[in-house]
Design an enzyme around this catalytic site. Structure first.
Site: not given
Length: 569
Positions: A253, A379, A489
């Protein structure tokens, strides 16, 4: 008890600087214990390493030695707040490094609104308490952690993986990632490595934008903290048994975006700081000039009661921490209505980051090192829950024009929405049909957000670099049946830190700059632009890992690339 800035100033530049931190993680005393045949002593409970004229005492487990909370920079407090980090002078004395240092100041985590207000309140309370318990924070936070095989010595010369945690550049810390699991598994595989992680400044303290910041040349301080930590690794990792010439940087991330930033700064010259890169859900994001975030600077100044000051940046340095923390907490976070249009993130400051990262990739200004890059399939899902009041195409166009694409023309936004139709079967979570359509626009917005910030940058990087540097790609599709968010995510962290297949691939890559090894689940083919193939992690008892074409949403992602270059955030 927190020590005053006066006392900190008195100790500045001294090796005993660690004494003045509020949490007092170190005990400094004269100690000259020699190293044994490995970092752990005969009792097996403590580990000793020597840096400069200091002894560092960590802790041992069955297979590893951990040195936690080592200061790597002068504390960014008092007048050093919102300034470029400075290295410490040579260490002296004896440091007890057996627990993690505090995380850097965290922005308050505000979850999306739910229909059940009572349930929402319970979830927020539980989340806040759990998170604050796991990552206590403080401004004096620049510490680094090293995990080694317990029998390593300064002559071992083992490869090193350096971990950058994620959290949207707003939250996160090293204490929630146990590098001992990685090192223990590497020993089990017969491929031992060292694990390093560091805390870096977050939110407005680490990524403050604005013309005032640009003028003062103090942009991207969180990235600059990371860069200083990488230089610390070069200077000191051999004392822990690591090889400074065999460093791989790895992140997820915001951590993966950080890895990409380190690949493009300094015109792509990595200065010998790393030889490989691994990016989980992050790449060269489409960001423009640091002044694009001026409204966030102005709001912070106002909420910190510095708006009447002649020098607002100086005021932010002097304002009580509690007031600055309040101003950061009420700024938009990644669960806010504007979604992935983050207030605090890397931007082009003209000194550290000198050009749009995607243009740097396009021009070849990128570190030519072997790399792994991958995404979770869905995501954008969890970051789109806050926009459930957007229920038709016109509102969706306004939504993107207001936040993620403020400089785009109406025609550009309209064309974007043609590539991302209202049909929920085409939206995110992908491949779930009409399921998860919280509104007629939810899956559409989730698809666009995930592609602009995550999938698009990955494909863009591979398009320009896979033919010039060895590359491997993956897609994480596990958890598809999770309602509303699917393979969301950060779900791939279970695979890399929870003992999954990705952990082994990371270890082999750190050792050999190739993710394949004798214990790898299946062979992972190198990325080929003529026939792009990715490793797919999926929910399948018989074939949980396969290879497949990496050609999804090609036309849409190509348009995303064009739009991102024209209209960086």
């Amino acid at each position: 008890m927190r020590i005053s800035c006066v006392l900190v100033a008195l100790f500045a530049g001294q090796a005993s600087l660690a004494l003045v931190t509020h949490f007092e993680p170190f005990v400094v005393q004269k100690h000259n214990a020699p190293l044994t045949a490995g970092f752990c002593d005969g009792i097996g409970s403590t580990a000793n390493a020597r840096l400069d004229k200091a002894t560092f005492t960590g802790i041992c487990s069955l297979k590893t030695a951990k040195f936690l909370g080592i200061p790597y920079a002068q504390p960014p407090i008092c007048d050093r707040r919102l300034r470029v980090p400075n290295a410490l002078p040579p260490y002296k004395g004896h440091y007890m490094v057996q627990k993690y240092g505090p995380s850097c100041p965290q922005q308050r985590l505000v979850l999306p609104r739910l229909h059940d207000t009572k349930l929402e309140g319970h979830i927020k309370n539980i989340t806040a308490r759990l998170y604050e318990g796991l990552t206590p924070d403080h401004e004096d936070c620049l510490t680094i952690n090293v995990v080694t095989p317990k029998d390593a010595t300064p002559k071992s010369k083992l490869p090193v993986v350096v971990w950058f945690f994620g959290g949207g550049f707003e939250i996160g810390g090293t204490s929630t990632y146990d590098g001992g699991l990685i090192v223990a598994r590497s020993i089990q595989l017969g491929e031992p490595i060292l694990f390093v992680s560091m805390n870096y400044r977050l939110s407005a303290l680490g990524f403050l934008p604005g013309k005032e910041v640009k003028k003062a040349k103090v942009g991207n301080l969180g990235l600059q903290d990371q860069r200083l930590a990488l230089k610390w690794v070069q200077k000191y990792i051999s004392a822990f048994g690591g090889d400074p010439s065999k460093v791989t940087i790895w992140g997820e991330s915001a951590g993966a975006i950080s890895v990409a930033m380190h690949m493009v700064v300094n015109n792509g010259k990595q200065q010998g700081l790393f030889r490989g890169a691994i990016m989980q859900s992050g790449g060269p994001i489409p960001v423009g000039d640091i002044e694009n975030g001026q409204k966030y600077y102005d709001a912070l100044v106002k909420n910190a009661a510095c708006d009447h000051s002649r020098d607002t940046l100086a005021c932010l340095r002097k304002v009580p921490y509690s007031r600055l923390k309040y101003a950061m907490d009420i700024s938009p976070n990644f669960f806010a209505y504007q979604g992935l249009t983050l207030a605090w993130l890397p931007r082009v400051d003209g000194v550290f980051l000198t050009e749009n990262p995607q243009k740097a990739v396009q021009r070849g200004h990128v570190a030519s090192v072997p790399m792994i890059t991958g995404n979770c399939d869905d995501e954008g899902s969890m970051f789109s829950v806050s926009s459930l009041n957007v229920t038709n195409t016109a509102q969706t166009a306004t939504y993107f024009k207001s936040f993620m694409l403020p400089t785009a023309s109406k025609e550009e936004v309209d064309l974007l929405l043609k590539y991302y139709p209202e049909n929920p079967e085409a939206g995110c979570p992908f491949d779930t049909g009409t399921r998860n359509a919280l509104t007629s626009q939810f899956k559409r917005i989730a698809a666009v957000q995930g592609d602009i910030v995550f999938h698009g940058p990955r494909r863009f990087l591979l398009k320009y670099r896979a033919g010039k540097q060895r590359s491997w790609a993956f897609i994480h599709k596990r958890g598809k049946n999770v309602p509303f968010i699917g393979s969301a995510h950060a779900t791939d962290l279970i695979n890399s830190f929870g003992g999954g297949e990705l952990m082994d691939y990371v270890i082999y890559f750190t050792r050999n700059l190739n993710p394949n090894g004798k214990a790898a689940t299946i062979p992972w083919p190198q990325y080929n632009l003529k026939k792009p193939t990715a490793l797919i992690f999926r929910d399948d008892a018989l074939l949980p890992v396969i290879t497949d074409k990496d050609d999804y949403r090609t036309a849409a992602l190509n348009y995303i690339a064009v739009l991102s270059l024209r209209r960086p955030i």
